[in-house]
Design a protein around this motif. Structure first.
Motif, mmCIF file in Angstrom:
data_model
loop_
_atom_site.group_PDB
_atom_site.id
_atom_site.type_symbol
_atom_site.label_atom_id
_atom_site.label_comp_id
_atom_site.label_asym_id
_atom_site.label_seq_id
_atom_site.Cartn_x
_atom_site.Cartn_y
_atom_site.Cartn_z
ATOM 1 N N ILE A 204 0.833 -1.204 0.000
ATOM 2 C CA ILE A 204 0.000 0.000 0.000
ATOM 3 C C ILE A 204 0.868 1.254 0.000
ATOM 4 O O ILE A 204 0.597 2.221 -0.728
ATOM 5 C CB ILE A 204 -0.944 -0.016 1.220
ATOM 6 N N CYS A 205 1.938 1.248 0.788
ATOM 7 C CA CYS A 205 2.845 2.403 0.820
ATOM 8 C C CYS A 205 3.467 2.663 -0.545
ATOM 9 O O CYS A 205 3.540 3.806 -1.015
ATOM 10 C CB CYS A 205 3.926 2.189 1.867
ATOM 11 N N TRP A 206 3.908 1.588 -1.206
ATOM 12 C CA TRP A 206 4.518 1.763 -2.516
ATOM 13 C C TRP A 206 3.493 2.223 -3.552
ATOM 14 O O TRP A 206 3.815 3.014 -4.450
ATOM 15 C CB TRP A 206 5.174 0.457 -2.970
ATOM 16 N N MET A 207 2.280 1.734 -3.441
ATOM 17 C CA MET A 207 1.231 2.190 -4.360
ATOM 18 C C MET A 207 0.949 3.672 -4.193
ATOM 19 O O MET A 207 0.738 4.389 -5.174
ATOM 20 C CB MET A 207 -0.049 1.382 -4.122
ATOM 21 N N LEU A 208 0.946 4.148 -2.946
ATOM 22 C CA LEU A 208 0.727 5.573 -2.707
ATOM 23 C C LEU A 208 1.870 6.413 -3.257
ATOM 24 O O LEU A 208 1.659 7.514 -3.790
ATOM 25 C CB LEU A 208 0.555 5.822 -1.203
ATOM 26 N N VAL A 209 3.110 5.903 -3.156
ATOM 27 C CA VAL A 209 4.261 6.621 -3.718
ATOM 28 C C VAL A 209 4.148 6.695 -5.232
ATOM 29 O O VAL A 209 4.352 7.757 -5.853
ATOM 30 C CB VAL A 209 5.569 5.934 -3.300
ATOM 31 N N VAL A 210 3.826 5.568 -5.866
ATOM 32 C CA VAL A 210 3.683 5.534 -7.327
ATOM 33 C C VAL A 210 2.568 6.474 -7.776
ATOM 34 O O VAL A 210 2.717 7.232 -8.754
ATOM 35 C CB VAL A 210 3.420 4.092 -7.796
ATOM 36 N N ALA A 211 1.442 6.459 -7.057
ATOM 37 C CA ALA A 211 0.330 7.337 -7.407
ATOM 38 C C ALA A 211 0.705 8.803 -7.257
ATOM 39 O O ALA A 211 0.291 9.648 -8.052
ATOM 40 C CB ALA A 211 -0.881 7.012 -6.532
ATOM 41 N N SER A 212 1.518 9.110 -6.256
ATOM 42 C CA SER A 212 1.955 10.496 -6.055
ATOM 43 C C SER A 212 2.808 10.981 -7.222
ATOM 44 O O SER A 212 2.645 12.101 -7.712
ATOM 45 C CB SER A 212 2.730 10.601 -4.742
ATOM 46 N N VAL A 213 3.714 10.116 -7.692
ATOM 47 C CA VAL A 213 4.556 10.483 -8.844
ATOM 48 C C VAL A 213 3.713 10.618 -10.104
ATOM 49 O O VAL A 213 3.884 11.558 -10.901
ATOM 50 C CB VAL A 213 5.671 9.443 -9.034
ATOM 51 N N LEU A 214 2.764 9.691 -10.307
ATOM 52 C CA LEU A 214 1.904 9.752 -11.489
ATOM 53 C C LEU A 214 1.061 11.026 -11.500
ATOM 54 O O LEU A 214 0.880 11.655 -12.540
ATOM 55 C CB LEU A 214 0.993 8.523 -11.534
#
Length: 309
Positions: free
Chosen positions: A48-58
């Motif tokens: 979940i943490c990594w998904m939030l990081v990826v979504a933030s960059v996107l």
């Protein structure tokens, strides 16, 4: 990424384009929901943490593209400490950083107090805030985008009387609309909480308990929307320094009062202290804006608007 996204959102807001920095939160939740529906066994805290990081960059990429297409912005990061504007921004950032530390310390105290109550209290309080925070963010952003750019434009033209009239209009509309919405949600909070969070380990007793904890937060909704209007007024007046000072002082007072309220009334005292602190912060912001307006009226023959410092 969140800080850069907030900066770009402010630039778009100046062009009357309501593109909020909350896009990264929306994309993150959609990404987590999509993975939950497709491969629920892959979900873990790290995932979940990594998904939030990826979504933030996107979201940053999407926002940058939106900036280039709509206003043709060319952005070159730089940090020239000899520039007076850069030094002024760093000074203001330090004020807001100290305010954020005070607010987070107060929030940590609230979470720690909920762990001292009966089991399930921390979860109940967290679920209440999960409903309250999106509502407050949406309402605050709506009024900030609706009145902020116009207010700042009127001030930049020296039309202080019209700017004050717009501020009063926005405040009255925020009070009436958000107050009405808060009353509706308060009246229907128990079935609403049951619909959103009921089922599984959360029985009807837990739903009733959460709905009782939610009521004080809903009383704070009009205050949040009014603060969004006053925040735009503070920025427009160029007196942003008093805002973090107010937030820090109110957070410190809430930190102290929250402990006593928890001893006397339990978890419900925590929620009421949060709501009352919100109105105290609103009153302090209104007094500060009123004082700035008084200074502008007195000095209007010499200068049309307040300076940054």
């Amino acid at each position: 990424t969140v800080a850069v996204s907030a900066l770009w959102s402010a630039i778009l807001g100046g062009y009357r384009i309501p593109f909020a920095s909350d896009l990264n939160g929306v994309l993150g939740r959609l990404l987590v929901l999509a993975v939950l529906l497709v491969r629920p066994n892959l979900i873990s805290l790290n995932a979940i943490c990594w998904m939030l990081v990826v979504a933030s960059v996107l979201s940053l990429v999407v926002q940058w593209r939106f900036l280039r297409v709509t206003i043709g912005l060319k952005y070159r990061p730089m940090l020239d400490l000899r520039n007076d504007l850069v030094r002024r921004m760093l000074r203001h950032s330090a004020y807001f950083l100290l305010a954020s530390i005070a607010i987070q310390t107060c929030d940590s105290q609230m979470r720690r107090l909920t762990t001292l109550a009966e089991p399930g209290t921390a979860t109940a309080v967290g679920l209440c805030f999960s409903l309250y925070i999106p509502l407050s963010v949406i309402l605050g952003r709506m009024f900030a985008f609706a009145y902020g750019p116009t207010y700042m434009e009127l001030r930049s033209r020296g039309k202080l009387r019209e700017a004050r009239g717009l501020l009063m209009q926005g405040g009255l509309l925020a009070l009436v609309s958000c107050g009405g919405l808060a009353l509706v949600v308060i009246a229907t909070r128990e079935p609403l909480m049951g619909l959103l969070f009921g089922g599984g380990q959360i029985d009807q007793v837990a739903v009733t308990r959460m709905s009782n904890l939610l009521a004080p937060l809903l009383f704070a909704l009009p205050s949040v929307s009014l603060q969004a209007v006053l925040f735009a007024a503070g920025l427009g007046a160029g007196r942003a320094n008093f805002l973090p000072i107010i937030w820090s002082l109110v957070s410190g007072l809430q930190f102290i009062c929250m402990g006593y309220a928890f001893v006397w009334w339990g978890p419900l005292g925590i929620m009421w202290s949060y709501a009352l602190a919100s109105y105290l912060q609103l009153a302090a912001m209104a007094l500060a804006i009123g004082y700035v307006s008084y200074l502008e009226k007195r000095e209007s023959p010499r200068r049309p608007a307040a300076t940054l410092d």
